[in-house]
Write an enzyme that holds these catalytic residues in place. Structure first.
Site, PDB file in Angstrom:
ATOM      1  N   LYS B  76       0.862  -1.175   0.000  1.00  0.00           N
ATOM      2  CA  LYS B  76       0.000   0.000   0.000  1.00  0.00           C
ATOM      3  C   LYS B  76       0.903   1.229   0.000  1.00  0.00           C
ATOM      4  O   LYS B  76       1.953   1.230   0.667  1.00  0.00           O
ATOM      5  CB  LYS B  76      -0.888  -0.036   1.251  1.00  0.00           C
ATOM      6  CG  LYS B  76      -1.929   1.067   1.344  1.00  0.00           C
ATOM      7  CD  LYS B  76      -2.791   0.906   2.603  1.00  0.00           C
ATOM      8  CE  LYS B  76      -3.876   1.965   2.721  1.00  0.00           C
ATOM      9  NZ  LYS B  76      -4.724   1.771   3.926  1.00  0.00           N
ATOM     10  N   SER B 151      -9.688   1.964   3.053  1.00  0.00           N
ATOM     11  CA  SER B 151      -8.801   2.744   2.223  1.00  0.00           C
ATOM     12  C   SER B 151      -7.801   1.895   1.429  1.00  0.00           C
ATOM     13  O   SER B 151      -7.223   2.404   0.475  1.00  0.00           O
ATOM     14  CB  SER B 151      -8.009   3.719   3.090  1.00  0.00           C
ATOM     15  OG  SER B 151      -7.156   3.020   3.975  1.00  0.00           O
ATOM     16  N   SER B 175      -9.889  -0.470   7.172  1.00  0.00           N
ATOM     17  CA  SER B 175      -9.289  -0.262   5.850  1.00  0.00           C
ATOM     18  C   SER B 175      -8.625  -1.475   5.230  1.00  0.00           C
ATOM     19  O   SER B 175      -8.247  -1.431   4.058  1.00  0.00           O
ATOM     20  CB  SER B 175      -8.282   0.888   5.902  1.00  0.00           C
ATOM     21  OG  SER B 175      -8.958   2.117   5.897  1.00  0.00           O
TER      22      SER B 175
END
Lengths: 105, 503, 500
Positions: B76, B151, B175
């Site tokens: 990420k 997210s 997330s």
């Protein structure tokens, strides 16, 4: 120390609250943006307001997800000079210094 | 090679059926083809990836047999990786090239994983749909008109579309789990403190935790073994687990893989497991298709020997309000360092220091980030601190206490990960409160610091995946993974793949 | 003028003490002073995205030392908070400090003003990180072509240096008391080895909270905080002119606005700081990156065992063991260096120590301190680099005590030692023939000669004019080339003149 007596004093934000907070947070906000933010924030705080009704008078605030004490490090210099690598990231530098508009104390 | 898992790829590499170079090249090509339709990556660096693959092949030639050696994964874009652009999904860091590696990046590299790219994400991890990214929304591979969740939406979509076998994510209010559920993969948010936060760009420090995202619980275990581990640079990292074992990382350890292996040796592996079903997680906010899939999964676990029992988490409804005080408060402070002085975006024009700050930050941050900074600044400001911030901290304890009480009677708490399947792009982006409420089932585990896992358990409306969430007591990752693994051993939801029209 | 007669000044001080650690309070970067700009600012110090603080054990130990030294309570649990404000020298946009739960609570520091002792109460002492520095003036020279008048440069080497902020109660009633307190604190932190005390380098800085009220009233007036006073002289002047400013405003019917001010030594005035406009809303909250600091009793006990004898205890011991006055003992314990110097000197004199203590004290407090003050104005440093060693001074004192040297001769020896002309006291006495002429056998003939040659003075003395004796003593001293003890000469003269 915090008391629960004032924990129920939630009120609607006003326009000047938004501009005050934006200034504290150093966020430029146009008038239109401030109007929009005011509505959104009030909707969010309406959702948040349900907390006020909960009796938390004998509850301890919880700051961390774990019940642990600070771990300490030994007083040893471990970090070499990395100025060049760091300075390469900066928008404006000179003579090994970060440059900003003149500070008025 | 299409669709292979970490385990299968590890075997293929070990048996020299394929080299890391070949594998990396093949995945780079897939990522390139999917770039347009999915937008799952912010940065792909073939040169660096191939250099790492070459190094992995050399390590193998030298006799290194680490189980993950040479397998490409994605991080990420919240994890700082030396020499890699690290944006956190923000214009603020559009041109920021990290001078150092995050703890997670280091430990993955140590395990031999090949970093192939940085995945798209909601800006500073603030969002549940991946629509707040400066680099554009990510599309759900199951339906490009839908969000992948957020997210960690880029990681979820990349794994779901089999562009990478696994990816890292971070979870502050759901997330990892919510995008895992919406994209049909398995994702684990570990106990707070198990994985290093060093080098992971902070959103809400007391809630943030990194974890693995993969196609199965087995692969999550494998990746967690690489990711977990004490890091002296993170003051909130755990040095020893409650059983006295050191929180070590790497293949010497293999705590979670071992747990799954032990399970395989047992006859009725879930016979001892007591599953709690919180009444609050099955209320009116839950859509029917999700409820049906989750109920079916619970029945399945019952058939595998688990006993179910109703429990109560009475303060659940307060978790979203408390979270939207605490997380923005911490975020407002964490994001103060982005001031245009030492790195990051600086406005082109300004008359003085104040204007430089205000413009740089207003231009560098997107609408959702600015909104949360305003909320956070307000709840910490003079006169409101007690009514909002301290109150929310007390609610946080009530929620943690709810779980502690439930775990006296049950081993895990089960329920839906998200109230509905993936929603259409733009469906909720105009209404922050509706968007926030999407995290109602995932937020409590963050507030309480508990490990929680989401795994695919069927499909709902529009053929979109549904996620089942398991929450356990602190450091019960092994048990959560074991339950999920057992379930996945007799179901194939996790093996279902979305269409890949770009191939 | 100390104060306008019908006004009282109320002062509380906040001292910022840089702790003497090798690395920073939350990072492994070095704290050495004077390094090239930003060469000692690591990723944590410049607040790169993703970095985290880890607390330095030594900094905590320094705080415990201080707490023990002022008889304060060491908090078993204390909490680090974030103090949020934007400033270019504050990279994170917040300062990590202790707010609601500081590590040291209470305590007292004794001061002496006008020979009276006063106990100043402390509110607390807490750990925090220092900020970086802004460079304005030098930038013009560095960047002559870049319109540098509109720019400031930021050096973050100091960012993250550990500080102990020591906050006093508003117990100080004058600029003189404030200075005495600041000096006592300055001496104490050096004494216990937690700070190098270098004020030029900013290791010890003081903020003063000043308010005024009409004499006899008890409610506190509105206070102003004067920031960053880095010398005792500026502290004194800043308080005086701030008090005068406040009194003038009130006397003209105005009222004081609570604000943060800066002292301008050039103008001898204070002015409001623009950069502190957000000062009322720092949005403190517990730092989620740092877990509570717990200090166990056995750690405190271990620190206590390693603590040196404290000045107050040492003062008492100097009085009882050496028979010194309270004043002498206080002066000799004003710094570890002077105390160590005194004790080494007395020890080298031999037994009984008490008989040598007073002359040693007199030399150290008199001649020695005077010269040190001339050599080094403020910091009180120098005893360790002092040109005369304790062994030399002790030999000098011995030679005075045994009558070898008169005070005048002793001064000559001292000068020779100070300038480095001589190294060995006894050798110098031999080489220059500085031995005192003493004993009636040696002096009697000279006395007789002087009496015979100065009939006028003798007559005056006998007529009751005591001062006439001084002239006769002077003549004898002249005859001995100053090597006699004037007191002994006087006694011999008196004996002769009165005995006849």
């Amino acid at each position: 120390m915090p008391t629960d007596a004032n924990a129920s004093t939630t009120k609607r934000l006003e326009r000047r609250d938004v501009t005050h907070v934006a200034r504290l947070a150093r966020l430029a906000l146009s008038d239109a943006e401030a109007d929009k933010a005011l509505d959104e924030l009030n909707a969010i705080f309406e959702m948040i307001a349900v907390m006020a009704a909960v009796d938390t008078s004998d509850v301890l605030p919880m700051s961390h997800a774990i019940e642990m004490s600070a771990r300490l490090r030994d007083d040893v210099v471990t970090e070499p000079d990395q100025r060049d690598a760091h300075m390469a990231l900066a928008p404006a530098t000179a003579a090994g210094l970060y440059l900003v508009p003149r500070i008025i104390e | 090679m299409h669709g292979l898992t970490l385990h299968e790829l590890g075997r293929a590499l070990a048996e020299r059926q394929i080299s890391s170079m070949e594998l990396t090249q093949r995945l780079l090509a897939d990522i390139g083809r999917a770039a347009e339709p999915l937008n799952a990556f912010i940065t792909v660096d073939p040169e660096r990836a191939l250099a790492a693959a070459r190094a992995a092949d050399q390590r193998r030639a030298m006799g290194d047999a680490a189980p993950l050696l040479g397998i490409p994964i994605a991080h990420k874009d919240i994890f700082c990786a030396r020499g890699w652009r690290t944006t956190c999904g923000s214009r603020m860091l559009e041109g920021f090239v990290s001078p150092y590696d995050a703890g997670v990046v280091e430990s993955c590299e140590r395990a031999g994983l090949v970093l192939i790219g940085k995945t798209n994400m909601d800006e500073f991890a603030m969002g549940s749909s991946n629509e707040t990214s400066f680099f554009g929304p990510v599309h759900n591979p199951w339906d490009p008109a839908r969000v992948p969740g957020g997210s960690s939406g880029g990681s979820a979509a990349a794994v779901a579309a089999r562009l990478v076998p696994a990816a890292t994510g971070t979870d502050t209010g759901g997330s990892i789990r919510q995008p895992a559920a919406l994209s049909g993969i398995t994702g684990l948010k570990p106990t707070y403190g198990l994985v290093s936060r060093f080098g992971m760009i902070a959103f809400a420090s007391s809630l943030d935790q990194a974890g693995p995202m993969a196609t199965s619980a087995e692969d999550c275990a494998l990746l967690l073994d690489a990711m977990a581990g004490f890091d002296p640079r993170d003051s909130t990292a755990i040095e020893y687990l409650p059983d006295g074992a050191a929180n070590a990382s790497g293949e010497q350890w293999r705590r979670y893989q071992r747990a799954l292996a032990e399970l395989a040796a047992v006859d009725r592996p879930l016979a001892d497991v007591r599953i709690g079903l919180p009444e609050q997680y099955f209320g009116p906010g839950l859509s029917d298709d999700v409820r049906a899939a989750v109920d079916a999964a619970i029945d399945q676990l019952g058939r595998l020997g688990a006993r179910t029992k109703s429990v109560s988490l009475p303060n659940s409804a307060l978790s979203v309000p408390a979270y939207y005080v605490l997380a923005p408060a911490e975020a407002s402070s964490n994001l103060s360092r982005f001031d245009g002085v030492r790195y990051g975006h600086r406005a082109a024009e300004y008359a003085d220091l104040m204007e430089m700050y205000c413009r740089s930050r207003a231009e560098g941050f997107g609408a959702e980030v600015r909104r949360r900074i305003l909320i956070g600044t307000y709840v910490l400001s003079h006169g409101y601190y007690d009514a909002y911030y301290v109150k929310a901290q007390k609610i946080r304890r009530l929620i943690a206490d709810d779980f502690a009480r439930a775990f006296r009677d049950v081993d895990v708490v089960l329920g839906p990960t998200a109230p509905s399947v993936a929603f259409p792009l733009a469906a909720k982006s105009a209404d922050p409160v509706q968007m926030y409420l999407n995290d109602i089932f995932t937020i409590p585990a963050n507030l309480a610091g508990l490990p929680a896992l989401s795994l695919p358990c069927g499909f709902g409306e529009g053929g979109l995946p549904v996620g089942l969430q398991c929450v356990g007591p602190v450091f019960s990752e092994a048990r959560l993974l074991a339950i999920a693994h057992r379930y996945q051993a007799c179901t194939d939801w996790h093996r279902r793949m979305p269409p890949r029209p770009w191939m | 003028m100390e104060t306008a007669p019908n006004w009282e000044i109320v002062i509380g001080l906040e001292a910022h003490v840089q702790l003497d650690t090798r690395s920073k309070i939350f990072s492994g970067a070095a704290t050495r002073y004077g390094a090239a700009p930003n060469s000692q600012a690591c990723g944590v110090d410049i607040a790169l995205p993703g970095v985290l603080p880890v607390l330095n054990r030594k900094a905590v130990e320094c705080a415990i030392r201080f707490g023990l030294a002022v008889d304060a309570r060491i908090a078993p649990v204390s909490v680090f908070a974030r103090k949020n404000y934007f400033y270019p020298d504050l990279p994170k946009g917040y300062q990590i400090s202790q707010y609601e739960a500081p590590v040291v609570v209470g305590g007292t520091v004794a001061i002496v003003v006008a020979e009276a002792e006063k106990s100043i109460r402390l509110v607390r002492a807490h750990l925090e990180e220092d900020a970086g520095k802004s460079v304005h003036e030098d930038l013009d020279a560095l960047l002559p072509d870049r319109g540098s008048h509109a720019l400031s440069g930021i050096d973050l080497n100091r960012a993250g240096t550990p500080l102990l902020e020591i906050v006093s109660e508003p117990d100080l009633a004058s600029a003189a008391e404030a200075v005495a307190y600041a000096k006592a604190l300055h001496s104490l932190v050096r004494w216990i080895g937690i700070c190098d005390g270098n004020m030029q380098e900013g290791s010890f800085r003081v903020d003063a909270n000043v308010s005024v009220r009409r004499a006899g009233t008890t409610t506190l007036g509105t206070r102003c905080e004067i920031k960053n006073l880095n010398s005792f002289r500026f502290l004194e002047r800043a308080i005086r002119c701030e008090a005068a400013r406040q009194i003038a405003i009130i006397e003209e019917g105005g009222h004081i606005v609570q604000e943060t001010r800066l002292f301008d030594p050039g103008q001898d005035e204070t002015r409001a700081m623009r950069s502190k406009e957000d000062a009322h809303d720092y949005r403190y909250f517990p730092d989620p990156d740092l877990l509570p600091l717990t200090i166990a009793d056995d750690w405190i006990a271990a620190v206590a065992r390693a603590l040196p004898e404290l000045p107050h205890a040492m003062q008492g011991r100097f009085q009882s063991d050496y028979g010194l006055s309270a004043y002498d003992a206080k002066v000799l314990t004003s710094s570890p260096d002077i105390a160590r110097y005194f004790e080494s000197t007395v020890a080298a004199c031999g037994e009984p120590a008490a008989s040598f203590a007073k002359p040693c004290a007199n030399w150290i407090m008199g001649e020695l301190s005077a010269r040190l003050n001339r050599a080094d104005s403020e910091a009180g440093e120098g005893f360790e680099v002092f040109p005369i060693r304790p062994a030399q001074l002790s030999r000098l004192v011995q030679r005075i005590q045994d009558g070898t040297l008169s005070s005048k001769l002793a001064k000559m020896v001292f000068d020779a030692l100070w300038s480095g002309e001589a190294d060995d006291v006894d050798l110098l006495i031999e080489q220059r023939g500085l031995r005192q002429v003493q004993g009636s056998d040696a002096l009697a003939p000279l006395v007789d000669q002087v009496i015979a040659a100065n009939a006028k003075s003798v007559a005056e003395y006998r007529a009751g004019k005591d001062k006439a004796l001084n002239a006769l003593v002077g003549q004898v001293m002249k005859a001995t080339q100053g090597k006699a003890d004037p007191q002994q000469v006087g006694a011999l003269l008196r004996q002769r003149l009165e005995g006849d």
